[in-house]
Each structure stands twice: as structure tokens, then as C-alpha cells.
Scaffold this motif. Structure first.
Motif, PDB file in Angstrom:
ATOM      1  N   THR A 335       0.837  -1.202   0.000  1.00  0.00           N
ATOM      2  CA  THR A 335       0.000   0.000   0.000  1.00  0.00           C
ATOM      3  C   THR A 335       0.874   1.255   0.000  1.00  0.00           C
ATOM      4  OG1 THR A 335      -1.615  -1.268   1.248  1.00  0.00           O
ATOM      5  CG2 THR A 335      -1.964   1.101   1.148  1.00  0.00           C
ATOM      6  N   VAL A 410      -8.391  -0.209   3.584  1.00  0.00           N
ATOM      7  CA  VAL A 410      -7.673  -1.265   2.866  1.00  0.00           C
ATOM      8  C   VAL A 410      -7.035  -2.252   3.829  1.00  0.00           C
ATOM      9  CG1 VAL A 410      -5.549   0.127   2.790  1.00  0.00           C
ATOM     10  CG2 VAL A 410      -5.830  -1.753   1.173  1.00  0.00           C
ATOM     11  N   GLY A 411      -6.856  -3.467   3.358  1.00  0.00           N
ATOM     12  CA  GLY A 411      -5.988  -4.412   4.062  1.00  0.00           C
ATOM     13  C   GLY A 411      -6.710  -5.559   4.713  1.00  0.00           C
ATOM     14  N   GLU A 412      -7.977  -5.398   5.028  1.00  0.00           N
ATOM     15  CA  GLU A 412      -8.734  -6.440   5.717  1.00  0.00           C
ATOM     16  C   GLU A 412     -10.205  -6.085   5.572  1.00  0.00           C
ATOM     17  OE1 GLU A 412      -8.204  -5.916   9.964  1.00  0.00           O
ATOM     18  OE2 GLU A 412      -7.187  -4.054   9.595  1.00  0.00           O
ATOM     19  N   PRO A 413     -11.061  -7.085   5.817  1.00  0.00           N
ATOM     20  CA  PRO A 413     -12.482  -6.759   5.753  1.00  0.00           C
ATOM     21  C   PRO A 413     -12.823  -5.718   6.814  1.00  0.00           C
ATOM     22  CG  PRO A 413     -12.121  -9.147   5.822  1.00  0.00           C
ATOM     23  CD  PRO A 413     -10.805  -8.492   6.103  1.00  0.00           C
ATOM     24  N   ASP A 435     -13.963   1.260   0.163  1.00  0.00           N
ATOM     25  CA  ASP A 435     -13.383   0.053   0.762  1.00  0.00           C
ATOM     26  C   ASP A 435     -12.711  -0.677  -0.393  1.00  0.00           C
ATOM     27  OD1 ASP A 435     -12.864  -2.483   1.708  1.00  0.00           O
ATOM     28  OD2 ASP A 435     -14.918  -2.898   2.367  1.00  0.00           O
ATOM     29  N   THR A 436     -11.374  -0.692  -0.378  1.00  0.00           N
ATOM     30  CA  THR A 436     -10.631  -1.156  -1.553  1.00  0.00           C
ATOM     31  C   THR A 436     -10.026  -2.523  -1.297  1.00  0.00           C
ATOM     32  OG1 THR A 436      -8.593  -0.130  -0.763  1.00  0.00           O
ATOM     33  CG2 THR A 436     -10.025   1.232  -2.120  1.00  0.00           C
ATOM     34  N   TRP A 437     -10.374  -3.491  -2.130  1.00  0.00           N
ATOM     35  CA  TRP A 437      -9.779  -4.834  -2.003  1.00  0.00           C
ATOM     36  C   TRP A 437      -8.666  -5.008  -3.026  1.00  0.00           C
ATOM     37  CZ3 TRP A 437      -8.827  -8.650  -5.490  1.00  0.00           C
ATOM     38  CH2 TRP A 437      -8.283  -9.833  -4.969  1.00  0.00           C
ATOM     39  N   TRP A 438      -7.539  -5.470  -2.566  1.00  0.00           N
ATOM     40  CA  TRP A 438      -6.434  -5.841  -3.456  1.00  0.00           C
ATOM     41  C   TRP A 438      -5.383  -6.555  -2.646  1.00  0.00           C
ATOM     42  CZ3 TRP A 438      -1.678  -2.647  -3.665  1.00  0.00           C
ATOM     43  CH2 TRP A 438      -1.682  -1.588  -2.755  1.00  0.00           C
ATOM     44  N   GLN A 439      -4.239  -6.862  -3.264  1.00  0.00           N
ATOM     45  CA  GLN A 439      -3.194  -7.657  -2.612  1.00  0.00           C
ATOM     46  C   GLN A 439      -1.821  -7.208  -3.100  1.00  0.00           C
ATOM     47  OE1 GLN A 439      -4.564 -11.433  -4.499  1.00  0.00           O
ATOM     48  NE2 GLN A 439      -5.019 -12.063  -2.408  1.00  0.00           N
ATOM     49  N   THR A 440      -0.794  -7.620  -2.375  1.00  0.00           N
ATOM     50  CA  THR A 440       0.577  -7.372  -2.834  1.00  0.00           C
ATOM     51  C   THR A 440       0.712  -7.845  -4.290  1.00  0.00           C
ATOM     52  OG1 THR A 440       1.319  -7.802  -0.582  1.00  0.00           O
ATOM     53  CG2 THR A 440       3.008  -7.828  -2.298  1.00  0.00           C
ATOM     54  N   ASP A 524      -8.595 -15.728  -1.155  1.00  0.00           N
ATOM     55  CA  ASP A 524      -9.682 -15.158  -0.350  1.00  0.00           C
ATOM     56  C   ASP A 524     -11.013 -15.869  -0.603  1.00  0.00           C
ATOM     57  OD1 ASP A 524      -8.512 -13.130   1.180  1.00  0.00           O
ATOM     58  OD2 ASP A 524      -8.496 -11.749  -0.500  1.00  0.00           O
ATOM     59  N   ILE A 536     -15.862  -9.587   0.555  1.00  0.00           N
ATOM     60  CA  ILE A 536     -14.687 -10.412   0.835  1.00  0.00           C
ATOM     61  C   ILE A 536     -14.800 -10.921   2.265  1.00  0.00           C
ATOM     62  CG2 ILE A 536     -12.155 -10.465   0.879  1.00  0.00           C
ATOM     63  CD1 ILE A 536     -13.181  -9.428  -1.811  1.00  0.00           C
ATOM     64  N   ARG A 539      -9.120 -14.612   4.233  1.00  0.00           N
ATOM     65  CA  ARG A 539      -8.287 -15.671   3.661  1.00  0.00           C
ATOM     66  C   ARG A 539      -8.889 -17.038   3.939  1.00  0.00           C
ATOM     67  NH1 ARG A 539      -4.127 -13.495   0.478  1.00  0.00           N
ATOM     68  NH2 ARG A 539      -3.511 -15.675   0.437  1.00  0.00           N
ATOM     69  N   ASN A 545      -4.466 -12.595   8.642  1.00  0.00           N
ATOM     70  CA  ASN A 545      -4.431 -11.155   8.459  1.00  0.00           C
ATOM     71  C   ASN A 545      -4.580 -10.536   9.843  1.00  0.00           C
ATOM     72  OD1 ASN A 545      -4.856  -8.483   7.763  1.00  0.00           O
ATOM     73  ND2 ASN A 545      -5.860  -9.052   5.852  1.00  0.00           N
ATOM     74  N   ARG A 550      -0.064  -9.298   6.800  1.00  0.00           N
ATOM     75  CA  ARG A 550      -0.226 -10.644   6.289  1.00  0.00           C
ATOM     76  C   ARG A 550       0.838 -11.551   6.887  1.00  0.00           C
ATOM     77  NH1 ARG A 550      -0.714 -11.294  -0.142  1.00  0.00           N
ATOM     78  NH2 ARG A 550       0.076 -13.405  -0.189  1.00  0.00           N
TER      79      ARG A 550
HETATM   80  O1  PRX Z   1      -7.430 -11.105   2.495  1.00  0.00           O
HETATM   81  C1  PRX Z   1      -7.326  -9.956   1.698  1.00  0.00           C
HETATM   82  C2  PRX Z   1      -7.002  -8.773   2.571  1.00  0.00           C
HETATM   83  O2  PRX Z   1      -5.598  -8.622   2.525  1.00  0.00           O
HETATM   84  C3  PRX Z   1      -5.013  -9.626   1.686  1.00  0.00           C
HETATM   85  C4  PRX Z   1      -3.839  -9.065   0.949  1.00  0.00           C
HETATM   86  O3  PRX Z   1      -2.847  -8.693   1.862  1.00  0.00           O
HETATM   87  P1  PRX Z   1      -1.567  -7.917   1.386  1.00  0.00           P
HETATM   88  O4  PRX Z   1      -0.963  -8.626   0.222  1.00  0.00           O
HETATM   89  O5  PRX Z   1      -0.713  -7.718   2.574  1.00  0.00           O
HETATM   90  O6  PRX Z   1      -2.099  -6.545   0.850  1.00  0.00           O
HETATM   91  C5  PRX Z   1      -2.758  -5.693   1.720  1.00  0.00           C
HETATM   92  C6  PRX Z   1      -2.965  -4.353   1.073  1.00  0.00           C
HETATM   93  C7  PRX Z   1      -3.523  -4.383  -0.271  1.00  0.00           C
HETATM   94  C8  PRX Z   1      -6.141 -10.040   0.774  1.00  0.00           C
HETATM   95  O7  PRX Z   1      -5.927 -11.320   0.234  1.00  0.00           O
HETATM   96  N1  PRX Z   1      -7.647  -7.548   2.102  1.00  0.00           N
HETATM   97  C9  PRX Z   1      -7.054  -6.492   1.502  1.00  0.00           C
HETATM   98  N2  PRX Z   1      -7.956  -5.503   1.287  1.00  0.00           N
HETATM   99  C10 PRX Z   1      -9.143  -5.951   1.733  1.00  0.00           C
HETATM  100  C11 PRX Z   1      -8.951  -7.253   2.242  1.00  0.00           C
HETATM  101  N3  PRX Z   1      -9.970  -7.973   2.733  1.00  0.00           N
HETATM  102  C12 PRX Z   1     -11.187  -7.410   2.726  1.00  0.00           C
HETATM  103  N4  PRX Z   1     -11.441  -6.171   2.279  1.00  0.00           N
HETATM  104  C13 PRX Z   1     -10.466  -5.406   1.775  1.00  0.00           C
HETATM  105  N5  PRX Z   1     -10.743  -4.188   1.355  1.00  0.00           N
END
Ligand code: PRX
Length: 669
Positions: A335, A410-413, A435-440, A524, A536, A539, A545, A550
Motif C-alpha cells: 500500500t 484497505v488491508g482487511e475486511p 473500501d478497496t480490495w487488493w493484494q501485494t 480469499d 470479501i 483468507r 491477516n 499478512r
Molecule cells: O485477504 C485480503 C485482505 O488482505 C489480503 C492481501 O494482503 P496484502 O498482500 O498484505 O495486501 C494488503 C494491502 C492491499 C487479501 O488477500 N484484504 C485487503 N484488502 C481488503 C482485504 N480484505 C477485505 N477487504 C479489503 N478491502
């Protein structure tokens, strides 16, 4: 991997599903996208004619030294975007703004950690012009110290402007950075150096955290001396260490290896042309935890990553010229890469960086900063929001937060309660929440509301960003009906997708592209509601998380068993009101070792030493034996239930006997 109960809808979410927050009219008026129909039209195009869509975006959004010949070359699971093009990420973040009014705009506004209550933190503002100069100088320092295109550089710094300067300087000359979060241990630094074969480490004497000094240089010294099982030095690829003077603490300087950042600057000029790099030139490696083994080096490359960073930042945060944008993440996490450094700078926005903790010296630290700088966009983690809720409304109420116009998480539900509190108390019911969902691995935001266009529902990341085709599927990869839980996959390559795991293409294929055929598996659990909104759940693999960090259970388990007193360890997550998940370790001890409260502390410290304080178990529970199936597999599901259901009282050091439980469960099999 079987589906677990985690993919079942959570009652709380279902109850809130009916609550819809339309984009506030006042907000939508000035927004880049003003209606859901507009979003849907663009989204449709991005899916139906992806090459046309991305080709147009790449042309409009980025500055190229040489245009690309082909938008996408897809040889599953390996993608090449904008093949044949040449560009430079640093040029697109800095040089492109020179000679425009943006040159004199603040690029980075930095607030250091305050020394004590009532005392202001140090501050520093760098305009685009100034940042450009500092980056060019430091890029010359890198060259002077033997770094060339393609070399790997470890950055282990506190949240200071130099962290961004170091990243941009690497990008400028085509060196590949790997930022290591300051909360990771010497061992973790050594492992990352070894895996990436880095030639250089950039660190600081120390960093400030809640009033004490984090001994970064000392950790680097230790990392450089660590050896593997065969006695080989893990970090022998490192030839130089550049040390930033930050905390002023005493450190050891190794002649011929360590040099001071400020001294090096005396030898270089400020002219450094940006290297003309291939679209797929590696930009960075970022290590992240998976379900097995050591962290994986997630690789991101130049053009696709940059394009998505610029576009997502502008659309998701609906950037405007007057914005003071603050993403509270550390640059040690993805992030911080995408939404503190590359995304905001590529857009010519003012990005605020804060060095310290949200509650030091007092719990209103964030709100003080918002008021002081007139922050307009705030992007933070649900864990922080839950902590703010706990500390009470009086802290934010003490400050004028009227500059805020948009909030992000960001980062978790995010649980709906926290969403609603954030909306009411911080956003004064005026600010939309993204509320933004994404990953590394995804590099940039994938599922998110666009604030002028998308009606939001507390707890849902809503709809996919352009070009992203997510789907919720069963174990065979078939889409499940709406309302049913399943695995979240992405069906198509996207520009900012990871290009692989550094040095391990086979692992890349196995981890992400084998679980579900022809799809990227996210790890996820998720479900879509009748409106197609994504919820979401979290995991469903063995990744936890914890407070948005993570953590791989396997990593913590191997850290625990590397202690000579431990025979076996199993680590599971337990729901935690504040951190989302807490880390519970079940440990069996070697013969003649006694379970004591001291040993519990010792083992927690041992994990901190092996991985870093971020991975310290919240609870350690000693057991006579671990419950196992007949084939010898640890029954994690059972342990999860035990961890979640049983209250742990104080520091009792009882040994749990799972033999009966295990027998009962086997009988049920
Ligand atoms: O489980 C999801 C959760 O964080 C994981 C990714 O973690 P990381 O690679 O450390 O990246 C975090 C920052 C982008 C995902 O597989 N996660 C991330 N954003 C959300 C989320 N779970 C729910 N809602 C979100 N907005």
C-alpha cells in the motif's frame, strides 16, 4: 484446499446489506465519474475490448520514450504488457511535472514522530522540483556505489522522505528495489538479501517508534553476519550499506562497506537522466507471506504497474488539484508503494507521509495531522478505525476535520460497525468511503467503489475496477450462484498483476494458477450479493491477516520449532475485535521442558527475533500433543475452534490434552 466455514455469509454483513449509501450529490458533481452508468460503460469496454481500452489508457496516461508494439502478450500464466515500449517510472512521477504548475506544488509533506505530548513533530515539505533534485542526486550516489540497471537494492528505512527518494532513485536508473518493513528482524532482512541477491542495503541509524529508537542499522549489521545451516553467510551478495543519519544513536560503521548518505551527496551532481527502460523491466520485489515456506518475492514491473497505480489513484480517490492526500501505510507494505509513492506522484498530487503511530503521544495524532495540513483524502486500515472507536469520539471531536472529503480503507475486511463509525464520526456523514480490495500480488486496487459513481454498502468492496474480471467459484472453478460463498478468482490478466515470484516460476504457477484452472486464485473467500457486489470474507488458505498485516502460519510455526525447547507447533487465527484476527500458537515441548509463563514470553520473543515483532503470537498455548488425523495431519479446523471458543485466562500455563478431542474427531471422520 477445501472450502471452509469462512466463506459462509456473516450475519452482521447480511443485516447491513440492505443499507445503501448513494454517492453524495455534492461529491458526484465534481467527480471524474459521476454515475454508475458511466462506470458500467467504461467497465464493459475494458472487458469486451481490453487491448483497445488499455492501449488508449497507456497512451493518454503515461509518458513514453518509445511507444509499445503490442498491448498484451499472454502466455498463461506469464503476461507481458505494452511489449516493445520504453519508459521510466521515476520520469513519470517527477520529470513530467517539471515545467508545469505542478513543479512548485508539494510532492511530499512529511511529519515526523513527535518527541513528547504537546511537542510538534519535525516537518519537511518537498516540492516536485525539489524532490526531483534529491532523487537525481541520490540516483548518482547509487551509481557511485556500483549500482547499475537490474541490480537489487534493499531499502530498510523508517517512514521518512528518504524512503521515497531511495525508491524513486532506484526506478530512475533501473535498479530493482525491495523495501523491507522496519518491523522485520535481522533474520528477515538476511533472508530477503539472500533470495534477491541484493548488492546494496539502504538503511538508517535508527527510526522512531512510540518514543523509542528502532535499531535499524544494528539489525542490518546482524543480518550481514548471519549464516545458513552450512555455515555460509546469507547476505554475502551485499557490497555496500548506505546509512541515513536519522535518530542520532550510536552505531557501528564498517570501513570499506558502510557509507553515510549525507557524505555521499557531497560527491555527486544533480544531473541524472532517467534510464529508458523496457515496459517489462523489473521495478520492485516485495516479499509477502504465503501458506507455505518462506515469504515469496512478488515481482512487479514497469509499465503495467505504473499505469494502474496512476489510474486507480486518480479514479478511486477522485483526485483533484487541491487535494492533500494521506495514505497512512508504511512504505514497507505494498500500500505504501502504490498509494504513498508511485500512484500519488504519478498524478502530481501532494502525498503526506507520517512517521509515527496513531496514538503517540496521544490518540488524536491522526486528527491533529488532518487539521494541521488540511488533509482532504484519508486512506487507512480497518484495524486503525477499530482502535479509534475504542479510544472514543472525543479525540477526533477535538479537531476540525472539515477539510476531509473522501475516506478509504484497505488491508482487511471492514466490519459494518467500523464503516458506519468512520462515516459518521470522521466523515461527518459527508464523505464517501471507498473500501478497496487488493493484494501485494495484484499491485493495485482491484475491487472498489468509485466515489462519484458507486453506491456503497458498509462492509462490501463493491465492484471491480476497469479491466478486472473477478468471479466467485466453487472448488472446481464453476461460478457459484449469487449469495453463495466461494473462492475469489480473477479470470483475466491485468496490467499490474505480479509477473512472478522472484527466481521461482514454478512456485508462481503452483501458488496462483493451479488451484482453479485458467484463473488467478486470490486465497480469499468471497460472495456476491444480488446486486453483484463483492463481499470479501477473508483468507481461506493458511495465511492470517493480523491488524492488516499478512502473516503465514507456516512461517510462525517454523520460527517456533527453531527454538530448542519446542517439539511441535501449530498456528491458527482467532477472531479479534480490534485486529481482525489474532495469532494463536499451540505448542508441544521437548521432554523435560516445563511449560511456564516465562517460557511463553521467551517463545514470543523468539518469534520476534526470527521474523519480527509483527509476527509475535498473541497467545501461546502449551499442549501435551497436537490433535492429528490418522495420516498425521494437524487438525487445524479443530484448533481454530478451540482457539476461538475458549477463553484464555491470564497467564495460566496449563497443558491442554487434545487426545480425547482427536479421538472423537477421528470417530466422526
Ligand atoms: O485477504 C485480503 C485482505 O488482505 C489480503 C492481501 O494482503 P496484502 O498482500 O498484505 O495486501 C494488503 C494491502 C492491499 C487479501 O488477500 N484484504 C485487503 N484488502 C481488503 C482485504 N480484505 C477485505 N477487504 C479489503 N478491502
Amino acid at each position: 484446499m477445501s472450502q471452509t466455514d469462512k466463506s459462509a455469509p456473516n450475519i452482521e454483513s447480511v443485516l447491513h446489506e440492505a443499507r445503501v449509501f448513494p454517492p453524495p450529490k455534492a461529491f458526484a458533481r465534481g467527480a471524474h465519474l459521476k454515475s454508475l452508468a458511466q462506470y458500467r460503460q467504461l467497465y464493459r469496454e475494458s472487458i469486451q475490448a481490453p487491448e483497445r481500452f488499455w492501449g488508449r489508457q497507456a497512451k493518454d496516461e503515461l509518458v513514453w520514450f518509445r511507444p509499445w508494439k503490442k498491448v498484451l502478450r499472454w502466455n498463461e500464466p506469464f503476461a507481458k504488457w505494452f511489449v516493445g515500449g520504453r519508459l521510466n517510472v521515476c520520469y513519470n512521477c517527477l520529470d513530467r511535472h517539471l515545467g508545469t504548475p505542478t513543479a512548485n506544488r508539494a510532492a511530499l509533506v512529511w511529519e515526523g514522530e513527535p518527541a513528547a505530548p504537546g511537542k510538534p513533530g519535525e516537518e519537511r515539505v518537498l516540492t516536485y522540483q525539489q524532490l526531483h533534485r534529491e532523487v537525481c542526486q541520490f540516483a548518482n550516489v547509487l551509481k557511485r556505489n556500483g549500482i547499475a540497471k537490474g541490480d537489487r537494492v534493499i531499502i530498510y528505512l523508517p517512514m521518512v522522505p528518504e524512503a521515497a527518494i531511495a525508491m524513486l532513485a532506484c526506478a530512475r536508473i533501473g535498479a530493482v528495489h525491495s523495501v523491507v518493513f522496519g518491523g522485520f528482524s535481522a533474520q528477515s532482512v538476511a533472508d530477503r538479501i539472500c533470495d534477491s541477491q541484493a548488492k546494496l542495503v539502504i538503511t538508517a541509524d535508527g527510526g522512531f517508534r512510540r518514543g523509542s529508537v528502532v535499531q535499524l542499522k544494528k539489525n542490518v549489521d546482524e543480518a550481514l553476519g548471519l549464516r545458513d545451516a552450512s555455515g555460509d553467510r546469507l547476505a554475502k551478495s551485499v557490497q555496500r550499506v548506505i546509512v541515513l543519519r536519522r535518530a542520532g544513536n550510536d552505531i557501528h560503521i564498517e570501513e570499506d562497506r558502510d557509507v553515510w548518505w549525507h557524505r555521499e551527496l557531497e560527491y555527486v551532481g544533480a544531473h541524472c537522466p532517467a534510464a529508458q527502460l523496457e515496459s517489462e523491466h523489473p521495478l520492485f520485489i516485495l516479499y509477502t507471506s504465503g501458506s507455505t515456506g518462506k515469504p515469496k518475492g512478488v515481482l512487479h514491473t514497469t509499465a503495467g504497474y505504473l499505469l494502474a497505480a496512476r489510474m486507480t489513484t486518480r479514479y478511486v480517490f477522485d483526485l483533484r488539484e487541491t487535494d492533500v492526500y494521506w495514505c497512512t501505510a508504511d512504505v514497507g507494505w505494498v500500500t505504501g508503494h502504490s498509494y504513498v509513492v508511485y500512484g500519488p506522484l504519478a498524478n502530481g498530487t501532494t502525498s503526506l507521509m507520517y512517521e509515527g503511530a496513531p496514538n503517540f503521544p496521544e490518540p488524536d495524532r491522526f486528527w491533529r495531522i488532518v487539521e494541521k495540513y488540511g488533509v482532504t483524502v484519508l486512506y487507512t486500515a480497518p484495524t486503525a478505525i477499530r482502535a479509534f472507536m475504542k479510544w472514543g469520539e472525543d479525540w477526533p471531536r477535538k479537531h476540525d476535520l472539515s477539510s476531509l472529503r473522501l475516506l478509504g480503507t484497505v488491508g482487511e475486511p471492514i466490519n459494518p460497525e467500523a464503516w458506519i463509525w468512520y462515516h459518521r464520526v470522521i466523515g461527518a456523514k459527508r464523505c464517501p468511503i471507498v473500501d478497496t480490495w487488493w493484494q501485494t500480488e495484484t499491485g493495485n486496487i482491484m475491487i472498489t467503489p468509485l466515489p462519484g459513481a458507486t453506491p456503497t454498502k458498509p462492509g462490501s468492496a463493491t465492484l471491480p475496477f476497469f479491466g478486472v474480471l473477478p468471479e466467485v467459484v466453487d472448488d472446481q472453478g464453476n461460478p457459484v450462484p449469487r449469495g453463495t460463498g466461494g473462492k475469489l478468482v480473477i479470470r483475466r490478466p491485468w496490467p499490474s498483476m505480479l509477473r512472478g515470484i522472484w527466481g521461482d516460476p514454478q512456485r508462481y504457477r503452483e501458488v496462483y494458477w493451479s488451484e482453479i484452472k485458467h484463473s488467478y486464485f486470490t486465497g480469499d473467500g468471497c460472495r456476491q450479493d444480488p446486486d453483484g457486489y463483492f463481499w470479501i470474507v477473508g483468507r481461506i488458505d493458511d495465511v492470517l491477516n493480523v491488524a492488516g498485516h499478512r502473516i503465514g502460519t507456516a512461517e510462525v510455526e517454523s520460527a517456533l520449532v527453531s527454538n530448542s525447547k519446542v517439539a511441535e507447533a501449530a498456528v491458527v487465527g482467532r477472531p479479534d475485535e480490534l485486529k481482525g484476527q489474532a495469532l494463536v500458537a499451540f505448542v508441544t515441548l521437548k521432554t523435560d521442558v516445563h511449560a511456564t509463563p516465562e517460557l511463553r514470553g521467551e517463545l514470543r520473543d523468539h518469534v520476534a527475533k526470527e521474523i519480527g515483532p509483527v509476527a509475535k503470537p498473541d497467545d501461546i498455548r502449551f499442549a501435551e500433543a497436537l490433535p492429528k488425523t490418522r495420516s498425521g495431519k494437524i487438525m487445524r479446523r479443530l484448533l481454530k475452534q478451540i482457539a476461538a471458543g475458549t477463553e484464555i485466562k491470564g497467564d495460566t500455563t496449563t497443558l491442554e490434552d487434545f487426545s480425547v478431542l482427536a479421538r472423537l474427531s477421528q470417530a466422526e471422520e
